[in-house]
Design a protein around this motif. Structure first.
Motif, PDB file in Angstrom:
ATOM      1  N   ALA A  90       0.937  -1.083  -0.430  1.00 24.23           N
ATOM      2  CA  ALA A  90      -0.250  -0.204   0.438  1.00 24.23           C
ATOM      3  C   ALA A  90       0.271   1.306   0.271  1.00 24.23           C
ATOM      4  CB  ALA A  90      -1.204   0.039   0.754  1.00 24.23           C
ATOM      5  N   ILE A  91       1.972   1.733   0.971  1.00 21.25           N
ATOM      6  CA  ILE A  91       3.204   2.593   1.274  1.00 21.25           C
ATOM      7  C   ILE A  91       3.661   2.800  -0.657  1.00 21.25           C
ATOM      8  CG2 ILE A  91       4.650   3.453   1.895  1.00 21.25           C
ATOM      9  CD1 ILE A  91       4.095   1.824   4.224  1.00 21.25           C
ATOM     10  N   ALA A  92       3.820   1.445  -1.054  1.00 28.17           N
ATOM     11  CA  ALA A  92       5.005   1.362  -2.280  1.00 28.17           C
ATOM     12  C   ALA A  92       3.504   2.473  -3.960  1.00 28.17           C
ATOM     13  CB  ALA A  92       5.502  -0.171  -2.715  1.00 28.17           C
ATOM     14  N   ASN A  93       2.376   1.989  -3.444  1.00 28.63           N
ATOM     15  CA  ASN A  93       1.618   2.349  -4.642  1.00 28.63           C
ATOM     16  C   ASN A  93       0.302   3.337  -3.933  1.00 28.63           C
ATOM     17  OD1 ASN A  93       1.981  -0.061  -6.776  1.00 28.63           O
ATOM     18  ND2 ASN A  93       1.769  -1.097  -5.224  1.00 28.63           N
ATOM     19  N   GLY A  94       1.494   3.737  -2.933  1.00 31.82           N
ATOM     20  CA  GLY A  94      -0.208   5.659  -2.683  1.00 31.82           C
ATOM     21  C   GLY A  94      -0.839   5.191  -2.196  1.00 31.82           C
ATOM     22  N   TYR A  95      -1.673   4.063  -1.625  1.00 28.96           N
ATOM     23  CA  TYR A  95      -2.756   4.249  -1.434  1.00 28.96           C
ATOM     24  C   TYR A  95      -3.448   3.983  -0.166  1.00 28.96           C
ATOM     25  CZ  TYR A  95      -7.177   1.111  -1.747  1.00 28.96           C
ATOM     26  OH  TYR A  95      -8.287   0.588  -2.069  1.00 28.96           O
ATOM     27  N   SER A  96      -3.328   5.086   0.116  1.00 25.12           N
ATOM     28  CA  SER A  96      -3.811   5.276   1.217  1.00 25.12           C
ATOM     29  C   SER A  96      -4.922   5.335   2.070  1.00 25.12           C
ATOM     30  CB  SER A  96      -3.722   7.376   1.746  1.00 25.12           C
ATOM     31  OG  SER A  96      -1.839   7.155   1.308  1.00 25.12           O
ATOM     32  N   SER A  97      -5.320   4.342   2.386  1.00 26.86           N
ATOM     33  CA  SER A  97      -6.705   3.717   3.077  1.00 26.86           C
ATOM     34  C   SER A  97      -6.582   3.922   4.430  1.00 26.86           C
ATOM     35  CB  SER A  97      -6.940   2.650   2.420  1.00 26.86           C
ATOM     36  OG  SER A  97      -6.445   1.532   2.488  1.00 26.86           O
ATOM     37  N   SER A  98      -5.265   3.434   5.008  1.00 26.11           N
ATOM     38  CA  SER A  98      -5.242   4.131   6.487  1.00 26.11           C
ATOM     39  C   SER A  98      -4.328   4.998   7.171  1.00 26.11           C
ATOM     40  CB  SER A  98      -4.759   2.650   7.037  1.00 26.11           C
ATOM     41  OG  SER A  98      -3.696   2.066   6.876  1.00 26.11           O
ATOM     42  N   LEU A  99      -4.498   4.650   8.243  1.00 29.08           N
ATOM     43  CA  LEU A  99      -4.077   6.317   9.172  1.00 29.08           C
ATOM     44  C   LEU A  99      -2.442   5.997   8.963  1.00 29.08           C
ATOM     45  CD1 LEU A  99      -3.459   8.849  10.115  1.00 29.08           C
ATOM     46  CD2 LEU A  99      -3.642   8.117  12.319  1.00 29.08           C
ATOM     47  N   ILE A 100      -1.552   4.499   9.149  1.00 29.95           N
ATOM     48  CA  ILE A 100      -0.528   4.144   8.707  1.00 29.95           C
ATOM     49  C   ILE A 100      -0.120   3.863   7.671  1.00 29.95           C
ATOM     50  CG2 ILE A 100       0.692   1.514   8.802  1.00 29.95           C
ATOM     51  CD1 ILE A 100      -1.146   1.128  11.770  1.00 29.95           C
ATOM     52  N   ASP A 105       2.875   8.221   3.504  1.00 28.09           N
ATOM     53  CA  ASP A 105       2.740   9.008   2.565  1.00 28.09           C
ATOM     54  C   ASP A 105       3.659  10.110   2.823  1.00 28.09           C
ATOM     55  OD1 ASP A 105       1.496   8.671  -0.562  1.00 28.09           O
ATOM     56  OD2 ASP A 105      -0.024  10.052   0.288  1.00 28.09           O
ATOM     57  N   ILE A 106       3.102  10.880   3.292  1.00 23.33           N
ATOM     58  CA  ILE A 106       3.267  12.558   4.520  1.00 23.33           C
ATOM     59  C   ILE A 106       4.672  12.504   4.655  1.00 23.33           C
ATOM     60  CG2 ILE A 106       3.138  13.451   6.065  1.00 23.33           C
ATOM     61  CD1 ILE A 106       0.161  13.278   6.887  1.00 23.33           C
ATOM     62  N   ALA A 107       5.510  11.464   4.324  1.00 22.94           N
ATOM     63  CA  ALA A 107       6.884  11.127   4.879  1.00 22.94           C
ATOM     64  C   ALA A 107       7.964  11.034   3.561  1.00 22.94           C
ATOM     65  CB  ALA A 107       7.781  10.092   5.489  1.00 22.94           C
ATOM     66  N   LEU A 108       6.729  10.401   2.814  1.00 18.56           N
ATOM     67  CA  LEU A 108       7.681  10.269   1.554  1.00 18.56           C
ATOM     68  C   LEU A 108       7.675  11.592   0.730  1.00 18.56           C
ATOM     69  CD1 LEU A 108       6.223   6.473  -0.011  1.00 18.56           C
ATOM     70  CD2 LEU A 108       9.373   7.898   1.050  1.00 18.56           C
ATOM     71  N   LYS A 109       6.281  12.360   0.716  1.00 15.63           N
ATOM     72  CA  LYS A 109       5.899  13.474  -0.060  1.00 15.63           C
ATOM     73  C   LYS A 109       6.884  15.139   0.793  1.00 15.63           C
ATOM     74  CE  LYS A 109       1.309  15.393   1.582  1.00 15.63           C
ATOM     75  NZ  LYS A 109       2.314  17.096   1.682  1.00 15.63           N
ATOM     76  N   GLU A 110       7.261  14.808   1.881  1.00 20.23           N
ATOM     77  CA  GLU A 110       7.780  15.623   2.581  1.00 20.23           C
ATOM     78  C   GLU A 110       9.308  15.388   2.836  1.00 20.23           C
ATOM     79  OE1 GLU A 110       5.903  18.065   3.444  1.00 20.23           O
ATOM     80  OE2 GLU A 110       3.846  17.504   2.756  1.00 20.23           O
ATOM     81  N   ARG A 111       9.873  14.311   2.691  1.00 17.98           N
ATOM     82  CA  ARG A 111      10.795  13.888   2.671  1.00 17.98           C
ATOM     83  C   ARG A 111      11.262  13.874   3.952  1.00 17.98           C
ATOM     84  NH1 ARG A 111       9.605  13.625  -2.010  1.00 17.98           N
ATOM     85  NH2 ARG A 111      10.429  14.513  -4.116  1.00 17.98           N
ATOM     86  N   ARG A 112      10.394  13.150   4.719  1.00 20.23           N
ATOM     87  CA  ARG A 112      10.213  12.961   5.958  1.00 20.23           C
ATOM     88  C   ARG A 112      11.425  11.547   6.382  1.00 20.23           C
ATOM     89  NH1 ARG A 112       4.907  15.475   8.507  1.00 20.23           N
ATOM     90  NH2 ARG A 112       5.841  17.563   7.521  1.00 20.23           N
ATOM     91  N   LYS A 113      12.443  11.713   7.522  1.00 23.31           N
ATOM     92  CA  LYS A 113      12.647  10.055   7.712  1.00 23.31           C
ATOM     93  C   LYS A 113      11.753   9.477   7.794  1.00 23.31           C
ATOM     94  CE  LYS A 113      17.385   9.487   8.963  1.00 23.31           C
ATOM     95  NZ  LYS A 113      17.679   9.626  10.241  1.00 23.31           N
ATOM     96  N   LEU A 114      11.577   7.943   7.047  1.00 30.51           N
ATOM     97  CA  LEU A 114      10.706   6.455   6.901  1.00 30.51           C
ATOM     98  C   LEU A 114      11.727   5.159   7.221  1.00 30.51           C
ATOM     99  CD1 LEU A 114       7.779   5.377   6.552  1.00 30.51           C
ATOM    100  CD2 LEU A 114       8.102   5.192   4.059  1.00 30.51           C
ATOM    101  N   ILE A 115      11.734   4.593   8.150  1.00 29.58           N
ATOM    102  CA  ILE A 115      12.310   3.570   7.915  1.00 29.58           C
ATOM    103  C   ILE A 115      11.407   2.628   7.873  1.00 29.58           C
ATOM    104  CG2 ILE A 115      13.680   2.128   9.597  1.00 29.58           C
ATOM    105  CD1 ILE A 115      14.737   4.655  11.335  1.00 29.58           C
ATOM    106  N   LEU A 116      11.779   1.624   7.176  1.00 30.72           N
ATOM    107  CA  LEU A 116      10.336   0.189   7.189  1.00 30.72           C
ATOM    108  C   LEU A 116      10.998  -0.817   7.711  1.00 30.72           C
ATOM    109  CD1 LEU A 116       8.437   1.100   3.478  1.00 30.72           C
ATOM    110  CD2 LEU A 116       7.963   2.084   5.531  1.00 30.72           C
ATOM    111  N   VAL A 117      10.285  -1.946   8.883  1.00 30.23           N
ATOM    112  CA  VAL A 117      10.955  -3.110   9.573  1.00 30.23           C
ATOM    113  C   VAL A 117       9.930  -4.184   8.670  1.00 30.23           C
ATOM    114  CG1 VAL A 117      11.789  -4.945  11.252  1.00 30.23           C
ATOM    115  CG2 VAL A 117      11.700  -1.330  11.032  1.00 30.23           C
TER     116      VAL A 117
END
Ligand SMILES: Cc1cc2nc3c(=O)[nH]c(=O)nc-3n(C[C@H](O)[C@H](O)[C@H](O)COP(=O)(O)O)c2cc1C
Length: 182
Positions: A90-100, A105-117
């Motif tokens: 969902a994150i990779a495809n910009g499918y923002s159907s949940s707050l998570i 999506d915001i972190a990516l568009k605003e160029r903020r630190k995003l760490i995925l585990v």
């Protein structure tokens, strides 16, 4: 520092618990837990998800009216731990159907630190393509692979290694694991 932690329904919620306990009182902590994660917290940790309320602001994964849902509200880092393959997709495809996903999506568009585990084994090509896409967009892909050079004695040592490396990325000093040749 304002940090958001998203917990999704993959195995390994013990990592989220340790990370949140370590971040407590060091940062302004905001937590989002998916419905699937609530079940896995019960299954793997034998605790109710409400346990996390005492560590920070806890938001519902459907709460698009929360302050976190807007890019105008600043945060310094967002960690999705563990990150299910569904949420990764969902994150990779910009499918923002949940707050998570919306916060990622915001972190990516605003160029903020995003760490995925991400937690899955083995990965299929869809998973790998999603991770490559997100890495190219600036996300840090951090599968919880244990190392053995620090000679872990028990599961706690393995968890601490993963969480310690995340804290390092956030610039938070810690002695959770023994560093190479230190
Ligand atoms: C006990 C249990 C363990 C699971 N472990 C994983 C996992 O490690 N990785 C994964 O991608 N999905 C795993 N799943 C499946 C996810 O929970 C499922 O795809 C869910 O829809 C994810 O939703 P979310 O991303 O909104 O939390 C697991 C499910 C259960 C019940």
């Amino acid at each position: 520092m304002k940090v958001v932690v998203g917990i999704t329904g993959a195995s390994g919620v013990v990592y989220s618990k340790k990370l949140i306990e370590e971040l407590y009182k060091k940062v302004d902590l905001n937590i989002i837990i998916s419905e699937a994660a609530k079940d896995i917290i019960k299954e793997e940790l034998n605790i109710d998800y409400n346990y996390f309320k005492k560590f920070g602001s806890l938001y519902d994964n459907k709460d698009f009216f929360s302050p976190l849902a807007s890019g105008s509200n600043k945060f310094d880092a967002y960690i999705v731990i563990p990150c299910s393959m569904k949420t990764l997709s969902a994150i990779a495809n910009g499918y923002s159907s949940s707050l998570i996903v919306r916060v990622a999506d915001i972190a990516l568009k605003e160029r903020r630190k995003l760490i995925l585990v991400p937690r899955e084994m083995p990965f299929n090509s869809i998973h790998l393509e999603n991770m490559l896409k997100l890495s190219n967009l600036g996300a840090i892909i951090m599968p919880p692979c244990p190392a053995f050079y620090h000679k872990p004695k028990d599961i706690e040592d393995i968890i601490n290694f993963v969480v310690g490396r995340i804290l390092d990325l956030l610039g938070i000093k810690n002695n959770l694991y023994r560093r190479w040749r230190c």
